[in-house]
Design an enzyme around this catalytic site. Structure first.
Site: not given
Ligand code: DGJ
Length: 728
Positions: A471, A539
């Protein structure tokens, strides 16, 4: 023996040519051709990109009727200086303060680097400054893709402070230029913007350093000689830049009605100094041309990506349950093992433990602390990560885990130990975003640390981790590196530092599946995909939003790379409530996963999930390697429909959705353009006991399905259907 002849062929064909004035260099794929011309003054000119034109020598005597003493015809790699006055591909200021660069053709060579792949290298040189630029064109015959970049070497006696250093310049002549590009924001990536270009310059760019693809993506489609975007007809050029940092794509229609396209790293944050003897390699720009509409342009890119452009070479990741939206930071071992049990019970193939598993002095129980301290939180998981990996494996699942190695929370031991590793401008405070700072990947020590985060995480489970979700949740602000002497190098060196780490990791862990996530789709580009197997598309997991996000993303990037999860309702990002079937039917158009707490599902929902996961496995090879046909655009009305077809056109899956209620009589008409008209196809609707198409279970000719089409009764908002087609 065969091997010997191949080497011989390479040796013979790689001999360097010195084209004499007025000769042509042809770069060909099966259905396209790019022609360059070394003119009598040894300038390398751009002649053509599009359908083949036959013998290039036919250009002999070609006249554009421009005044010879005014400007120039299109150059293959225009530079600031000489007679050129449009936006340049290259510009530098030399130590004697000269701002001109004038390149002359020196030589070129053509190498068959593997079957159906040819690399053409053309050497240009500025006789005054001795700056050399090699233009590298790699032609992928079967996919009709040509990638191109430049390699700039300072062979002169002066440093060259580069203001522009594009990867590629393309020059097109058409009556109209309809540009399709992709804009968006967090949780709304890859929305379509479309405009007819007019005189002046249109720029698509990003200056955020990392997480560069939320707002705009470094890719586009260009429909020629039309005001209408057409999936199946007309000439279309598509392009994508393989770079995970600041980028700039510019489109300028000049006074001769030609479109000058420049693509490359965005040099906005200061000049990059090329020292004596130094070489700078720009990232690849990936081009394709289709004479059969936008659909074929996308399919060319997808095929190229699966064969050459993605780390996994198109092998899709397993279906999975991710802990994030189901548990967030709030879990202990029993919560996770119960999720693993449910994942196995539902037929999923992997469990991914997301954020929140680490941090001892600063436990990561929210986004406020802990990043940087990658030691497991034994209060949450006293048995350790290896226990979870073994538990998942014992249930027949693979095991994955989340890291965000480029980042540090101020509240962490790492931030206290290495404040000099944080990206910030000297003498100013670093700013936080999502409570975190960015680590300075320009610094080799930081590169070692980021490598070690991955490496040590693997060791936590004795290398039994199958999947890493990488991430990256902030962009660059107040940029600066305590390591660099020249801050003009910051953005380029950061991305190169990231690639160094990824390269090392891939050498050590060639088989671990790695996802590029950056607050969702913030790092979706072909630069990242060289090292990553897939991307976290967004997301936003809500079905309706996903239709638009996936429609846009899959115009450029194949479905096998796009992670697509079913989540709960009301949706956590949009509050929207859509049926579970609708959510599954759209998630099934990518790499399917779930991201919710299975314990909160009703028995029926649980049962439906098992059914939908099982049916996905029946056609997922089509999502993985089939050809995508976009049948109905979600931007055109009430419906969205796509299909994936096997290469031999014997099998297909059709997916359709009602996204707006406009009256009970408005059924969609879905013409299945990807089929073979001479075959007979049996249609079976999946994931339902009440089929929405009257022809369910019947056999139709491809001709009927293409020219008449299906009219399923998808009329209420969020009605959806998936049909599996098999030739008899
Ligand atoms: C952002 C990501 O896009 C989410 O899927 C998740 O992993 C969160 N960060 C976790 O902090």
């Amino acid at each position: 023996m065969k091997h010997f002849f191949f080497i011989l062929a390479i040796t013979l064909s790689s001999a360097i040519s010195h084209a004499i004035g007025n000769s042509y260099i042809s770069i060909n794929t099966d259905n396209t051709s790019l022609i360059l011309h070394v003119n009598t003054e040894n300038n390398l000119m751009f002649m053509h990109y599009g359908l083949p034109i036959g013998e290039a020598g036919q250009y002999s005597g070609y006249n554009s009727y421009r005044r010879v003493d005014y400007g120039t015809d299109p150059m293959a790699y225009p530079t600031r200086g000489g007679r050129y006055y449009n936006e340049p591909a290259f510009a530098a200021k030399y130590e004697d303060t000269d701002l001109n660069t004038e390149l002359k053709y020196v030589s070129h060579n053509i190498v068959h680097i593997q079957q159906d792949v040819t690399r053409t290298e053309i050497l240009l040189q500025d006789p005054k400054t001795q700056l050399e630029i090699k233009l590298i064109y790699t032609a992928y015959a079967k996919e009709d893709v040509i990638t191109t970049h430049s390699e700039i070497t300072n062979k002169g006696k002066q440093e060259a402070s580069m203001d522009h250093y594009a990867s590629s310049a393309m020059n097109i002549k058409a009556g109209k230029y309809l540009l399709t590009h992709f804009h968006g924001a967090w949780a709304g990536e890859m929305q379509i913007a479309r405009e007819l270009l007019t005189h002046g310059t249109k720029v698509i760019d990003n200056k955020m350093g990392v997480r560069t693809t939320h707002t705009e993506n470094p890719s586009f489609l260009l429909s020629l000689d039309t005001e209408t975007f057409d999936e199946n007809h007309g000439e279309v050029i598509a392009g994508a830049l393989a770079w995970s940092g600041n980028y700039k794509l510019s489109f300028q229609i000049d006074e001769f009605e030609r479109l000058n396209i420049l693509c490359g790293i965005n040099p906005y944050a200061g000049a990059y100094t090329l020292k004596k003897g130094q070489t700078f390699i720009t990232p690849d720009m990936i081009w394709t041309f289709s004479a059969e509409g936008a659909g074929q342009a996308s399919r060319n890119l997808h095929r190229w990506a699966r064969n050459y452009g993605i780390y996994s070479k198109g092998k899709m990741s397993p279906t999975l349950l991710n802990s994030w939206e189901g548990a967030y930071f709030d879990f202990t071992t029993p919560v996770l093992t119960a999720m693993i049990d449910d994942a196995a019970e539902m037929g999923l193939e992997m469990f991914v433990l997301d954020d929140g598993w680490f941090g001892t002095d600063f436990p990561r129980n929210s986004s406020k602390q802990g990043l940087g301290d990658w030691q497991p939180n034994t209060n949450k998981i006293p048995e350790g990560i290896e226990y979870l990996a073994n538990y998942a494996h014992g249930k027949g699942l693979k095991f994955g885990i989340w890291i965000e190695p480029e980042m540090v929370n101020p509240k962490s031991n790492l931030a206290k130990k290495h404040p000099e590793w944080v990206v910030k401008s000297a003498g100013r405070e670093a700013t936080t975003t999502r409570n975190q700072w960015l680590l300075d990947l320009c610094n080799p020590q930081v590169q070692d640390f980021v490598f070690s985060v991955f490496d040590e995480t693997m060791k936590l489970a004795s290398n039994k981790i199958d999947y890493i979700k990488w991430d990256c949740n902030r962009h660059v602000e107040s940029f600066g590196s305590a390591f660099l002497k020249d801050q003009g190098e910051f953005y380029v060196n950061y991305t190169q530092g990231l690639y160094n780490v990824l390269k090392r990791l891939r050498e050590k862990y060639p088989h671990v599946i790695v996802q590029s996530c950056s607050s969702g789709g913030g790092r979706v580009d072909y630069g990242a995909l060289k090292y990553f197997d897939e991307v976290w598309t967004s997301d936003n997991t809500e079905g309706l939003s996903r239709i638009f996000i996936q429609y846009g993303t899959n115009m450029i990037y194949p479905a096998c790379t796009t992670g697509s999860h079913v989540s709960t309702v009301p949706n956590h990002q949009t509050n929207n409530v859509t049926p579970l079937k609708f959510r599954f039917d759209i998630a099934a158009a990518g790499r399917l996963g779930m991201e919710m707490q299975p314990k909160n599902m009703t028995k029926d929902e649980y049962g439906f999930s098992q059914r939908a996961i099982a049916s996905y496995k029946k056609f997922r090879d089509l999502i993985e390697e089939g050809d995508l046909y976009r049948l109905v655009s979600p931007y055109d009305g009430n419906h969205y429909a796509i299909m994936y077809v096997s290469k031999d056109k014997r099998r297909a899956v059709v997916m359709a959705y009602c996204i707006k209620y406009q009256g009970r009589s408005k059924t969609p008409l879905i013409r299945l353009f990807g089929l073979d008209k001479n075959r007979q196809y049996k249609i079976s609707e999946l994931n339902t006991d009440t089929p929405s198409f009257w022809g369910n279970g019947k056999t139709f000719s491809g001709e009927w399905l293409i020219n008449q089409g299906m009219n399923p009764q998808l009329v209420k908002i969020y009605d959806s259907g998936i049909w599996y087609l098999e030739a008899e």
